[in-house]
Scaffold this motif. Structure first.
Motif, PDB file in Angstrom:
ATOM      1  N   SER A  38      38.916  28.975  45.157  1.00  0.00           N
ATOM      2  CA  SER A  38      38.382  29.751  44.018  1.00  0.00           C
ATOM      3  C   SER A  38      38.437  29.292  42.827  1.00  0.00           C
ATOM      4  N   VAL A  39      37.618  29.449  41.930  1.00  0.00           N
ATOM      5  CA  VAL A  39      37.953  29.087  40.405  1.00  0.00           C
ATOM      6  C   VAL A  39      38.070  30.452  39.543  1.00  0.00           C
ATOM      7  N   PHE A  40      38.838  30.251  38.796  1.00  0.00           N
ATOM      8  CA  PHE A  40      38.956  31.723  37.773  1.00  0.00           C
ATOM      9  C   PHE A  40      38.863  31.248  36.459  1.00  0.00           C
ATOM     10  N   VAL A  41      38.768  32.275  35.532  1.00  0.00           N
ATOM     11  CA  VAL A  41      38.521  32.234  33.995  1.00  0.00           C
ATOM     12  C   VAL A  41      39.133  33.314  33.341  1.00  0.00           C
ATOM     13  N   THR A  56      29.427  34.625  31.393  1.00  0.00           N
ATOM     14  CA  THR A  56      28.659  33.207  31.257  1.00  0.00           C
ATOM     15  C   THR A  56      29.360  31.993  32.064  1.00  0.00           C
ATOM     16  N   VAL A  57      30.391  31.868  31.900  1.00  0.00           N
ATOM     17  CA  VAL A  57      31.399  30.657  32.525  1.00  0.00           C
ATOM     18  C   VAL A  57      31.199  30.876  33.966  1.00  0.00           C
ATOM     19  N   ALA A  62      29.095  29.625  39.355  1.00  0.00           N
ATOM     20  CA  ALA A  62      28.665  29.924  40.645  1.00  0.00           C
ATOM     21  C   ALA A  62      27.081  29.116  40.775  1.00  0.00           C
ATOM     22  N   ALA A  63      26.401  28.942  39.803  1.00  0.00           N
ATOM     23  CA  ALA A  63      25.271  28.257  40.184  1.00  0.00           C
ATOM     24  C   ALA A  63      25.514  26.915  40.515  1.00  0.00           C
ATOM     25  N   ALA A  64      26.574  26.105  40.321  1.00  0.00           N
ATOM     26  CA  ALA A  64      26.807  24.766  40.425  1.00  0.00           C
ATOM     27  C   ALA A  64      27.484  24.662  41.717  1.00  0.00           C
TER      28      ALA A  64
END
Length: 299
Positions: A38-41, A56-57, A62-64
Motif C-alpha cells: 500500500s501507499v498512504f497519504v 487527488t494524490v 491509483a492511475a499510475a
C-alpha cells in the motif's frame, strides 16, 4: 526467515509539497515494484508546510499503478460534508478498482484549529461529527438511499465500501473502531500498547455485537547511516507533538538492519497487527523504501 502471520507493509508518500503528478505516480509505481502492499497519504487543509489534497494524490497514485492499495492516513472526515466525502470516496474506489483503504480520524490539538474555523465547524464538535458521518458513510458509498440533513439522496455511481480504519491512539478511537471500523489504526505506538488496545477493542466489539475489528499500525523508520542525523529531531517531534515520554519516543522509530526491522515488524504482528504503514523519519526515502522491502522479504 522470521515467522509471522501474514503482515502487509505499506509506505507513506513523501515530498508532496513540490511534487508533480508524474512524480507522485512514479513514487507509487516504485513502491509497487518493490512489492509494497500500500501507499498512504495524510490529509491536511491548513498544514504547516504545503500539502496537496489527499483525494487527488491518491487518484494520481491509483492511475499510475495496478495492484497496490491506496490509503488515507487519515481523512479528517468531519471537515467535509459527508455527502461530498462519500462521492469522492466512491469515485476513487470505482476508478482504482476497489483498492482504497479509508483511514478516518478526527484530528487533534497538534494540528491546530485554523482548518476548523475556515470551514465553520466548531473544533469541539469534531468527534460527534465524525461519528455521525461514519454512521452515514457506508450507505452513501454503496448507493443506498440515505437521509442526510433534510434530504434523502442516492450517490451514483456507487461503489463497494472500502475497509474503514479508525485512526488515533486514544480510548475514544478504540470505542469508535468497535462501533464503526473494520480496523483500529493507531500510530507511533509500541507493540505492547497495540496488544493492550486489541484486547480492549475485542471486548467493546463483543458488547456491540460485532466481530473484533482488525489492527493496522502507523510507524516510522530511520534506516541506514544516512538516516541517523534526523532521528533525534523526529524523536523530539514525537515527544512534543504526541506527548510521548522521551524514553518511549526513542523506542518508537524503527532503526537498524533489514533483519532488525523484520524482527520489530514481527513484534507488531505478534501483537495482532495485520498491516503496518511506515513513514520515513530521515534519510533518502527511496533508499529507505528499498531497505523496508528487504525487511519485508524476511517476514
Amino acid at each position: 526467515m522470521i515467522h509471522s502471520d501474514t503482515l502487509r507493509v505499506g509506505v507513506v508518500l513523501k515530498d508532496l509539497a513540490v511534487a508533480t503528478g508524474r512524480e507522485i505516480g512514479g513514487a507509487a509505481r516504485f513502491a509497487e515494484e518493490l512489492g509494497m502492499d500500500s501507499v498512504f497519504v495524510g490529509d491536511h487543509l491548513v498544514p504547516a508546510v504545503p500539502y496537496p489534497d489527499s483525494v487527488t494524490v491518491l487518484a494520481t497514485a491509483a492511475a499510475a499503478t495496478e495492484r497496490i492499495r491506496v490509503g488515507f492516513g487519515v481523512m479528517v472526515l468531519a471537515l467535509r460534508p459527508v455527502a461530498w466525502a462519500a462521492k469522492q470516496i466512491a469515485t476513487l474506489q470505482q476508478m482504482s478498482g476497489d483498492r482504497v483503504v479509508l483511514g478516518v480520524g478526527s484530528s487533534g490539538e497538534m494540528h491546530g484549529r485554523a482548518a476548523w474555523d475556515a470551514v465553520g465547524v466548531p473544533f469541539e464538535e469534531r468527534g460527534r461529527r465524525t461519528d455521525e458521518s461514519l454512521a452515514l458513510l457506508p450507505g452513501l458509498i454503496a448507493g443506498k438511499p440515505t437521509r442526510v440533513g433534510g434530504a434523502e439522496i442516492t450517490i451514483a455511481p456507487s461503489a463497494s465500501v472500502p475497509p474503514i480504519w479508525i485512526g488515533g491512539n486514544s480510548a475514544v478511537a478504540i470505542r469508535r473502531t468497535a462501533r464503526h471500523g473494520d480496523a483500529w489504526f493507531p500510530s507511533m505506538i509500541t507493540p505492547e500498547e497495540v496488544a493492550a488496545g486489541a484486547r480492549r477493542l475485542a471486548e467493546l466489539a463483543g458488547e456491540a455485537g460485532r466481530p473484533a475489528p482488525g489492527l493496522a499500525v502507523g510507524g516510522a523508520v530511520a534506516l541506514g547511516p544516512d538516516a541517523s542525523a534526523g532521528l533525534e529531531e523526529h524523536v523530539r517531534g514525537l515527544h512534543e507533538g504526541y506527548g510521548l515520554p522521551l524514553d518511549e519516543a526513542r523506542r518508537v522509530p524503527i532503526t537498524g538492519s533489514p533483519q532488525q526491522v523484520a524482527e520489530r515488524l514481527a513484534e507488531y504482528a505478534e501483537a495482532g497487527a495485520r498491516h503496518v504503514v511506515l513513514g520515513t523519519a530521515s534519510g533518502d526515502w527511496r533508499r529507505q523504501w528499498e531497505l523496508i522491502a528487504e525487511a519485508r522479504a524476511l517476514l
